[in-house]
Design a protein around this motif. Sequence first.
Motif, PDB file in Angstrom:
ATOM      1  N   GLU A  46      15.103   7.350  -5.280  1.00  0.00           N
ATOM      2  CA  GLU A  46      15.086   8.524  -6.254  1.00  0.00           C
ATOM      3  C   GLU A  46      13.598   8.430  -7.344  1.00  0.00           C
ATOM      4  O   GLU A  46      13.022   7.190  -7.071  1.00  0.00           O
ATOM      5  N   CYS A  87      15.443  14.299 -14.686  1.00  0.00           N
ATOM      6  CA  CYS A  87      14.936  12.873 -14.319  1.00  0.00           C
ATOM      7  C   CYS A  87      13.433  12.876 -13.616  1.00  0.00           C
ATOM      8  O   CYS A  87      12.987  13.026 -13.905  1.00  0.00           O
ATOM      9  N   CYS A  88      14.047  13.733 -12.527  1.00  0.00           N
ATOM     10  CA  CYS A  88      12.646  12.865 -11.461  1.00  0.00           C
ATOM     11  C   CYS A  88      12.216  14.801 -11.076  1.00  0.00           C
ATOM     12  O   CYS A  88      11.298  15.204 -10.867  1.00  0.00           O
ATOM     13  N   CYS A  91      11.781   9.577  -9.471  1.00  0.00           N
ATOM     14  CA  CYS A  91      11.780   9.204 -10.889  1.00  0.00           C
ATOM     15  C   CYS A  91      11.249   7.415 -11.292  1.00  0.00           C
ATOM     16  O   CYS A  91      10.963   7.447 -11.433  1.00  0.00           O
ATOM     17  N   TYR A 102      14.371  15.577  -5.732  1.00  0.00           N
ATOM     18  CA  TYR A 102      15.585  14.287  -6.470  1.00  0.00           C
ATOM     19  C   TYR A 102      15.426  12.732  -5.586  1.00  0.00           C
ATOM     20  O   TYR A 102      14.118  11.918  -5.787  1.00  0.00           O
TER      21      TYR A 102
HETATM   22 ZN   LIG Z   1      15.686  10.620 -11.262  1.00  0.00          ZN
END
Ligand SMILES: [Zn+2]
Length: 719
Positions: A376, A446-447, A378, A428
Amino acid sequence: MLDRRDFLKAAGATVVGSTITTVGSAPASAAIAAEPPQTAFLDNNPRWVVRPFPLHRVSIMDGTVFAEKRNRVLNYAAAYPVDRILHNFRVTAGLATPPGSSPPGGWDDATGNLRGHFSGHLLTMLAQAYASTGSTLYQTKVNQVVAELARCQQALAASGQYSHPGFLAAYPETQFIRLESFATYPTIWAPYYTCHKIMRGLLDAYLLVGNTQALDVVTRMGDWVHSRLSVLPRATLNRMWAIYIAGENGAMNEVMADLYALTGQQRYLTTAVCFDNRQSLFGACLENRDTLTRLHANTHVPQFLGYLRVFDQNGLAEYRTVADNFWRMVVPHRMYAHGGTSGTWPAAPNLAANTNPELFQPRGNIAGSIGANGAETCTTYNLLRVARNLFFHTMDPTYMEYYERGLVNHILGSRRDADSTSSPNVTYFFPLALGSVRSFGNTGTCCGGTGLENHTKYQETVYLRAPDHSALYVNLYIGSVLQWIEKGVTVTQTTDFPRAQESTLSFAGDATFDLHLRIPQWAVGFRYWINGVEQTGPRTPGTYLRISRQWRSGDTVRVAFPFRTRTESTLDRADVQSLRHGPLVLGAISTATTLRNFSLYANMKLDGRLALPSAGATNQFTSNGLRLRPVYLGDTQAHHLYVRRNEPTIVFGTRSSGVPNRQGFLDAVWAQAPFADHPAFLAHVQQVCTTWRGRGLLSQTEQTAVLNAARAAEPDLRP
Ligand SMILES: [Zn+2]
């Protein structure tokens, strides 16, 4: 001394755009007239042995791949409507929304339980965009967002419906209350995670733009967090933070520790340690017990950034120890070639399968977890933050090795090479799966949020300095300009790295300081010149080279770091390898979904270099019938980041012996590289033949064929 006003006068208007110019011009971030609070903030950390420069003091040069990616995100930032950032906050606070106003979308839609999080990232992006360019366009947007968030906070307080007047969110307080009675996802969705993004955005608006109203708003938010958490028993907190997703809180401990550093108010530090994840991971990391497997990676990585910030403030060793130990559980034991972590894996004896690509894989399981998706983006964003903060404390070059790997591979490759003012166009997952394709977009995830931040702060770790300004550390060879005002020196670094294999630092201003040049682990053959004169002496990869000197205006230091092409085996399977070129990971372009066989020994040279045929473009090669490309190229071609090394026959250059490569014969030959000359090489081949014959792995006839091929390959083996 170069007068700082000269910088300011010299700074022209900043043009935002993705127009790619030649390397050599930098945007005028020195247009920022007054020092923003970040300058004093970074200088107020007695535990850091090296310190970063404020973001506005370093500009990335146009024409570099970093500027290309950044400019695309700046275009997005310039176009993004302020009303959209504010929409969900205004609705929640009962304030009017302008006609046509809409929420950011994605997880930050009109009703989702994570609304508000993307707005926090957008605020950080705008603050970083201002620090990077000095453009009032971003400054104005930041000020508008902060003023309206303050109005929302006041309206929420006036409503009398909230537990403390500092409450500010894009949804009611319910999720925070339910978490205290251990509600689970998806009944609630990570309320403190969202809170962290909003507080971080406000802190960045204060630190980078100097917006004091942002500090006021975030301080009130801190008071509200303190009011909720300080009354909860430790056992309740432990249980809350251990709840999957619902208890995810980003780096709340980081922002609370930062608030303490900025205000000196003890209650913020008290609140920071309320976020200690004592039940799930803190204790295990303190004892150096690796319990990471199947924990959600990005829930936990940012907590360790926060522990470092808590350590910065309270000096309690355990907060640093947990971060040190945690780091070593992830890197290298769970790190993929591009710097990412977490993935899926099939069932194996004593190992149940995992289909959630956001979970840490078992320790040492790399080739075994190249499943669907994984890595991922993030999480890598947060690993970079932890790595750089650990470096501030230790100056251990291995953290910078990781930082560079993650930055020039996973992060650079996470931004699509196409403009969009409607999508962040970032990844992502950055999948390792065979024949995988990156999926770009991610509005409101989030990403997507951390992606907006990644590409607007490429300059943050290029240079560091000694606390007393007696030394400058060049960590990354990224084309950039540093305004070192305290020394009256401007450092201009001209390079198109990683599309170039050299860089020139030139100095304007006279000053005495130690220049520390990072020699990356991969930079075998590193050379450097001062004012055109090549310097000799030890140049050890994986260390910093120190040059002590009275620098004069016009001095130059040129460095050359030839990219070596090589392979890197996974920890769990020696034959599953990534292809590396200098700092880069090369992807093999193929839509196949099984490991591609790669034979490479035919391309080895006496100096131990792997010389692959060029594919006619920078950093691109052809090998085993496939095109190899650096992953910083952000498009949607299917690629393989791992291949299976397959060396069936003993070959040297174009000469094949026809003899089977039994039991790693060629590995044994090339393990001794580099060779001084061809006779030395032949002597070693003879030696390996003797060993293999002794073990019954080679007949007399085969030995003759091997030696004949080694002899005849002399022209092919020349470096
Ligand atoms: Zn993320």
